[in-house]
Design an enzyme around this catalytic site. Structure first.
Site, mmCIF file in Angstrom:
data_model
loop_
_atom_site.group_PDB
_atom_site.id
_atom_site.type_symbol
_atom_site.label_atom_id
_atom_site.label_comp_id
_atom_site.label_asym_id
_atom_site.label_seq_id
_atom_site.Cartn_x
_atom_site.Cartn_y
_atom_site.Cartn_z
ATOM 1 N N GLY A 101 0.802 -1.217 0.000
ATOM 2 C CA GLY A 101 0.000 0.000 0.000
ATOM 3 C C GLY A 101 0.832 1.262 0.000
ATOM 4 N N GLY A 103 2.544 3.656 1.511
ATOM 5 C CA GLY A 103 3.141 3.895 2.808
ATOM 6 C C GLY A 103 3.582 5.324 3.025
ATOM 7 N N ARG A 104 3.702 6.086 1.940
ATOM 8 C CA ARG A 104 4.072 7.502 2.067
ATOM 9 C C ARG A 104 3.418 8.319 0.950
ATOM 10 N NH1 ARG A 104 10.178 8.331 -0.287
ATOM 11 N NH2 ARG A 104 10.112 6.784 -1.942
ATOM 12 N N GLY A 137 7.093 7.789 6.313
ATOM 13 C CA GLY A 137 6.186 8.337 5.308
ATOM 14 C C GLY A 137 6.697 9.562 4.596
ATOM 15 N N ARG A 188 2.552 13.850 -8.621
ATOM 16 C CA ARG A 188 2.686 13.206 -9.928
ATOM 17 C C ARG A 188 1.312 12.875 -10.502
ATOM 18 N NH1 ARG A 188 5.336 7.327 -8.234
ATOM 19 N NH2 ARG A 188 3.482 6.422 -7.283
ATOM 20 N N ASP A 264 4.175 -4.611 -7.587
ATOM 21 C CA ASP A 264 3.485 -3.390 -7.192
ATOM 22 C C ASP A 264 3.982 -2.181 -7.962
ATOM 23 O OD1 ASP A 264 5.650 -4.271 -5.228
ATOM 24 O OD2 ASP A 264 5.592 -2.123 -4.809
ATOM 25 N N ASN A 265 5.012 -2.358 -8.808
ATOM 26 C CA ASN A 265 5.482 -1.297 -9.697
ATOM 27 C C ASN A 265 5.200 -1.622 -11.160
ATOM 28 O OD1 ASN A 265 6.477 0.266 -7.581
ATOM 29 N ND2 ASN A 265 8.465 -0.754 -7.616
ATOM 30 N N ASP A 274 7.207 4.751 -10.639
ATOM 31 C CA ASP A 274 8.134 4.616 -9.524
ATOM 32 C C ASP A 274 9.590 4.658 -9.980
ATOM 33 O OD1 ASP A 274 9.343 4.345 -7.115
ATOM 34 O OD2 ASP A 274 8.156 2.647 -6.444
#
Length: 502
Positions: A101, A103-104, A137, A188, A264-265, A274
């Site tokens: 998820g 996280g930041r 974060g 972004r 996840d990327n 990312d």
């Protein structure tokens, strides 16, 4: 759940109007959590992409105000909507993590661009969330400027990518291994932030995968909805397979090394996301690894096509019950699509290499490309300079390519290539001009990026701005910027490593 309140030191009466929508949170609520950003003591817009802002119907002047900086830092929630953190899972270096998820990060909301396409406006470095797993974060200025620079360079190279709207300094210091560094947030823009990891998360929650798949199809592949095929989830998988095969072929064609190709990327839309430990090749070597955390070389430059295929297999697994209620039937159907990935990648890469070599866009003899790869590897030739040098060779200037590969080694290959070009019966000067339109003179050279980020961290943004200017016009040769086209000194390249910035 709710996050921290907005910054009380900044008035909220004059917040910029964004006109956000929240279709993901509204239609697929299981993959988001309402959350606010952390307090930023003194948010200031350091760099703003005015053109991108205007394409989103945003006023650059309003974004530069204290209120605008507050929203773009996550310190002030926008007036229209509740911001959310997105949940996802993922395979990181091959190991499954059931909950990762944002996280930041925060999803501020969705906008329409000047072509009518829905996009996300997303923050990175806006503070801890329920998914932070003990992290702070935060993000540091150098890492956020890296993503801004390289994502905008990739856009200029015509490679599908997230875009960068702004980098906002937070007025605080963030502690990292090298000591305290200026804190910053990146704003972004992406066609969405749905990832293979989002589907890996949803697949383990009853009913969520189908809701997510229907949303992703409608948002990214509406032609599947319009056709309304009975096998729409299989068609969805095929569309993502092809989009990602095309994307990684484009990475390979410009020598881009992502560095952290976890699931996840890997986006569902087929855009690059990312820019953590990413970098570009200097000397051509398929085994090139820059990332400080990739100890095994899993995500080496030459491994990227195979890794992407592995990630797509993980995506296919999440769709099994949607494709068919009989597991064996679903596996057979999805495997048949996945088996086309190799051919799709080779087709996209062949097309890209044909253009780079002046051989139109109808593909190129694979042996010619393979032999070029061997030449460049054997002589540690610079990937980017090679294709500009070949264009010069067609103009009668043989020196640039000879400086990269000695004539006694390259003669046979050059003859084969020139014969292939000549067979198309086009003016060689015109072919060379066409090659220069697809082969960049400038990429974000690692030593230049490193120097620019170090200067920016120390308070001098000028080297960064000069580099950004050059790499966002990558095909336009400029004699006053010739040093930006040169590879890094050997002393720099030997031990160069990139870092995630977390």
């Amino acid at each position: 759940m709710s996050g921290s309140s907005h910054d009380p030191a900044v008035p909220t009466a004059n917040l910029p109007s964004f006109g956000f929508e929240t279709t993901l949170a509204d239609e697929v609520p299981g993959v988001t959590v309402p959350w606010h950003g952390a307090h930023a003591p003194d948010p200031r817009v350091l760099i703003l992409n005015d053109g991108l802002a205007r394409s989103l119907a945003l006023d650059p002047a309003a974004l530069r105000t204290p209120e605008g900086a507050g929203v773009l830092s996550g310190s002030i929630p926008p007036a229209e909507v509740a911001t959310v953190a997105m949940a996802y899972a993922g395979h990181q270096f091959g190991n499954f993590q059931p909950l990762l998820g944002d996280g930041r990060a925060l999803l501020l909301g969705e906008l329409r661009d000047d072509r009518g396409h829905r996009v996300d406006l997303h923050l990175k470095g806006s503070g801890a969330t329920p998914f932070s797993r003990g992290g702070d974060g935060r993000a540091v200025l150098g890492a956020m400027l890296r993503e801004y620079l390289i994502s905008e360079a990739m856009h200029a190279l015509n490679i599908p990518t997230t875009r960068s709207l702004a980098v906002v300094t937070t007025g605080e210091q963030v502690l990292r291994e090298g000591g305290p560094q200026p804190g910053a947030v990146l704003a972004r823009v992406a066609s969405s932030h749905l990832r293979v990891g989002t589907f890996e998360f949803a697949a383990r929650r009853e009913g969520l995968a189908q809701t997510l798949a229907d949303y992703a199809i409608a948002r990214h592949y509406p032609e599947i909805v319009e056709g309304a095929p009975e096998d729409r989830y299989l068609a969805f998988f095929e569309a993502v397979v092809d989009a990602q095969a095309s994307l990684v072929a484009q990475w390979m064609s410009v020598g881009f090394v992502h560095g952290v190709m976890n699931t996840d990327n890997t986006t569902i839309s087929g855009v690059t996301i990312d820019y953590g430990p990413c970098a570009f090749l200097d000397a051509y070597d398929p085994a090139t690894v820059f990332s400080s955390i990739d100890h095994s070389g899993r995500y080496a430059y030459g491994n990227q096509p195979a890794v992407l295929g592995w990630n797509l297999a993980r995506f296919g697994e999440t769709l099994l019950p949607l494709v068919n209620s009989t597991p064996d039937t679903a596996i057979t159907a999805l495997t048949a699509v996945l088996d086309t990935y190799g051919d799709r990648y080779r087709h996209h890469y062949s097309t890209a290499m044909a253009l780079k070599l002046g051989l139109a866009d109808d593909g190129v003899d694979a042996a010619l490309v393979d032999d070029l790869h061997r030449l460049l590897t054997d002589h540690r030739a610079d990937w980017t300079l090679t294709f500009r040098a070949l264009a010069e060779n067609l103009r009668g200037n043989t020196a640039p390519f000879e400086a990269l590969v000695p004539p006694d080694a390259s003669g046979n290959w050059l003859e084969r290539w020139r014969n292939a070009v000549s067979a198309r019966r086009q003016d060689l000067s015109s072919v060379a001009d066409g090659m220069d339109r697809v082969n960049p003179a400038y990429i974000p050279r690692n030593h230049l990026v490193d120097a620019a980020l170090n200067s920016a961290t120390e308070g001098n943004l000028e080297p960064f701005e000069r580099l950004l200017d050059v790499v966002t016009s990558p095909f336009d040769r400029r004699d006053d910027r010739s040093d930006y086209a040169l590879p890094a000194p050997e002393t720099f390249s030997a031990g160069f490593r990139t870092f995630c910035g977390t």
